[in-house]
Design a protein around this motif. Sequence first.
Motif, PDB file in Angstrom:
ATOM      1  N   HIS A   1       3.654  -0.292  -3.293  1.00 54.03           N
ATOM      2  CA  HIS A   1       3.669  -0.938  -4.606  1.00 54.03           C
ATOM      3  C   HIS A   1       2.229  -1.217  -5.045  1.00 54.03           C
ATOM      4  O   HIS A   1       1.391  -1.617  -4.229  1.00 54.03           O
ATOM      5  CB  HIS A   1       4.464  -2.240  -4.519  1.00 54.03           C
ATOM      6  CG  HIS A   1       4.715  -2.857  -5.847  1.00 54.03           C
ATOM      7  ND1 HIS A   1       3.775  -3.609  -6.503  1.00 54.03           N
ATOM      8  CD2 HIS A   1       5.808  -2.830  -6.657  1.00 54.03           C
ATOM      9  CE1 HIS A   1       4.265  -4.032  -7.662  1.00 54.03           C
ATOM     10  NE2 HIS A   1       5.502  -3.563  -7.773  1.00 54.03           N
TER      11      HIS A   1
ATOM     12  N   SER B   1       0.797  -3.674  -6.596  1.00 55.05           N
ATOM     13  CA  SER B   1       0.311  -5.030  -6.289  1.00 55.05           C
ATOM     14  C   SER B   1      -0.018  -5.168  -4.806  1.00 55.05           C
ATOM     15  O   SER B   1      -1.033  -5.774  -4.436  1.00 55.05           O
ATOM     16  CB  SER B   1       1.357  -6.078  -6.679  1.00 55.05           C
ATOM     17  OG  SER B   1       1.485  -6.155  -8.072  1.00 55.05           O
ATOM     18  N   ALA B   2       0.815  -4.613  -3.944  1.00 54.67           N
ATOM     19  CA  ALA B   2       0.564  -4.675  -2.505  1.00 54.67           C
ATOM     20  C   ALA B   2      -0.670  -3.860  -2.130  1.00 54.67           C
ATOM     21  O   ALA B   2      -1.469  -4.276  -1.279  1.00 54.67           O
ATOM     22  CB  ALA B   2       1.792  -4.194  -1.740  1.00 54.67           C
TER      23      ALA B   2
ATOM     24  N   GLU C   1       5.642  -3.179   3.625  1.00 55.36           N
ATOM     25  CA  GLU C   1       6.764  -3.455   2.729  1.00 55.36           C
ATOM     26  C   GLU C   1       8.069  -3.305   3.495  1.00 55.36           C
ATOM     27  O   GLU C   1       8.160  -2.530   4.447  1.00 55.36           O
ATOM     28  CB  GLU C   1       6.755  -2.491   1.538  1.00 55.36           C
ATOM     29  CG  GLU C   1       5.584  -2.704   0.617  1.00 55.36           C
ATOM     30  CD  GLU C   1       5.519  -1.701  -0.530  1.00 55.36           C
ATOM     31  OE1 GLU C   1       4.749  -1.973  -1.456  1.00 55.36           O
ATOM     32  OE2 GLU C   1       6.203  -0.661  -0.494  1.00 55.36           O
TER      33      GLU C   1
ATOM     34  N   ARG D   1      11.215 -12.864   0.109  1.00 56.51           N
ATOM     35  CA  ARG D   1      10.936 -13.928  -0.876  1.00 56.51           C
ATOM     36  C   ARG D   1      10.781 -15.306  -0.265  1.00 56.51           C
ATOM     37  O   ARG D   1       9.925 -16.060  -0.653  1.00 56.51           O
ATOM     38  CB  ARG D   1      12.104 -14.015  -1.861  1.00 56.51           C
ATOM     39  CG  ARG D   1      11.877 -13.356  -3.126  1.00 56.51           C
ATOM     40  CD  ARG D   1      13.073 -13.550  -4.062  1.00 56.51           C
ATOM     41  NE  ARG D   1      13.085 -12.399  -4.923  1.00 56.51           N
ATOM     42  CZ  ARG D   1      13.832 -11.345  -4.768  1.00 56.51           C
ATOM     43  NH1 ARG D   1      14.712 -11.285  -3.821  1.00 56.51           N
ATOM     44  NH2 ARG D   1      13.720 -10.335  -5.583  1.00 56.51           N
TER      45      ARG D   1
ATOM     46  N   ARG E   1       3.860 -16.407 -12.874  1.00 59.71           N
ATOM     47  CA  ARG E   1       3.463 -15.021 -13.161  1.00 59.71           C
ATOM     48  C   ARG E   1       2.161 -14.985 -13.965  1.00 59.71           C
ATOM     49  O   ARG E   1       1.256 -14.211 -13.657  1.00 59.71           O
ATOM     50  CB  ARG E   1       4.590 -14.310 -13.910  1.00 59.71           C
ATOM     51  CG  ARG E   1       4.229 -12.955 -14.464  1.00 59.71           C
ATOM     52  CD  ARG E   1       4.246 -11.857 -13.489  1.00 59.71           C
ATOM     53  NE  ARG E   1       5.596 -11.485 -13.140  1.00 59.71           N
ATOM     54  CZ  ARG E   1       5.867 -10.505 -12.303  1.00 59.71           C
ATOM     55  NH1 ARG E   1       4.897  -9.808 -11.765  1.00 59.71           N
ATOM     56  NH2 ARG E   1       7.103 -10.220 -12.001  1.00 59.71           N
TER      57      ARG E   1
ATOM     58  N   TYR F   1       1.581 -12.780  -9.991  1.00 56.04           N
ATOM     59  CA  TYR F   1       2.636 -12.413  -9.065  1.00 56.04           C
ATOM     60  C   TYR F   1       3.939 -13.121  -9.427  1.00 56.04           C
ATOM     61  O   TYR F   1       3.928 -14.215  -9.982  1.00 56.04           O
ATOM     62  CB  TYR F   1       2.273 -12.806  -7.630  1.00 56.04           C
ATOM     63  CG  TYR F   1       0.923 -12.321  -7.175  1.00 56.04           C
ATOM     64  CD1 TYR F   1       0.635 -10.969  -7.122  1.00 56.04           C
ATOM     65  CD2 TYR F   1      -0.064 -13.221  -6.795  1.00 56.04           C
ATOM     66  CE1 TYR F   1      -0.612 -10.524  -6.698  1.00 56.04           C
ATOM     67  CE2 TYR F   1      -1.303 -12.785  -6.370  1.00 56.04           C
ATOM     68  CZ  TYR F   1      -1.580 -11.436  -6.325  1.00 56.04           C
ATOM     69  OH  TYR F   1      -2.804 -10.996  -5.918  1.00 56.04           O
TER      70      TYR F   1
ATOM     71  N   GLY G   1       6.392 -13.632  -4.115  1.00 59.07           N
ATOM     72  CA  GLY G   1       5.393 -12.631  -3.760  1.00 59.07           C
ATOM     73  C   GLY G   1       3.968 -13.109  -3.978  1.00 59.07           C
ATOM     74  O   GLY G   1       3.037 -12.313  -3.982  1.00 59.07           O
TER      75      GLY G   1
ATOM     76  N   THR H   1       4.229  -8.934  -3.826  1.00 62.57           N
ATOM     77  CA  THR H   1       5.593  -8.595  -4.239  1.00 62.57           C
ATOM     78  C   THR H   1       6.566  -9.347  -3.331  1.00 62.57           C
ATOM     79  O   THR H   1       6.192  -9.748  -2.221  1.00 62.57           O
ATOM     80  CB  THR H   1       5.914  -7.083  -4.125  1.00 62.57           C
ATOM     81  OG1 THR H   1       6.183  -6.753  -2.761  1.00 62.57           O
ATOM     82  CG2 THR H   1       4.795  -6.215  -4.663  1.00 62.57           C
TER      83      THR H   1
ATOM     84  N   SER I   1       6.679  -7.473   0.220  1.00 64.52           N
ATOM     85  CA  SER I   1       5.491  -7.075   0.973  1.00 64.52           C
ATOM     86  C   SER I   1       4.787  -8.278   1.588  1.00 64.52           C
ATOM     87  O   SER I   1       4.755  -9.363   1.003  1.00 64.52           O
ATOM     88  CB  SER I   1       4.525  -6.305   0.067  1.00 64.52           C
ATOM     89  OG  SER I   1       4.118  -7.089  -1.034  1.00 64.52           O
TER      90      SER I   1
END
Length: 160
Positions: A6, A8-9, A27, A33, A96, A101, A105, A135, A138
């Motif tokens: 991903h 973001s990761a 991941e 979460r 966010r 994020y 995440g 995320t 991840s």
Amino acid sequence: MKPAQHPSALRISRLLNDAGIDVQVVEFEQPTRTSAEAAAAIGCSVAEIAKSIVFRGMTSGQAVIVVASGDNRVSEAKVEEAVGEALARADADFVRAATGYAIGGVAPLGHAQPVKLVLDEDLQRFETVWAAAGTPFSVFPLRPASLPALTGAEWRDIRA
């Protein structure tokens, strides 16, 4: 578990490498979460999860992120004392916008806006902890001793 894919990761992976921390962001197919979900996926204790709890500073409007041991409840009063202002709950939109994020995440680094960070001193009892990597699927392993330099934050007693 697989290597991060991903965006973001991958960004967290680059930031960690740029900071001289050589770890692999991974991941999972299942969500990581919550501290319990992450611990189950990784195969570690809930306490070894470096969970990020986001508040909103009442005066500054800035995000206040507490990186806490997964088995600890956070004392808002102790965090307020540490950051010097009253705290309010942060909703998903605020999290966010302030961090970049989604809830579940929030990484301890690479935020969209300047934030105030507080580190739970209880994380220091472990050789390795696991933190979110941008995320809800991840994570990355990290030596707790790396957190102050990585985040610019100090260790505090934040346990309720």
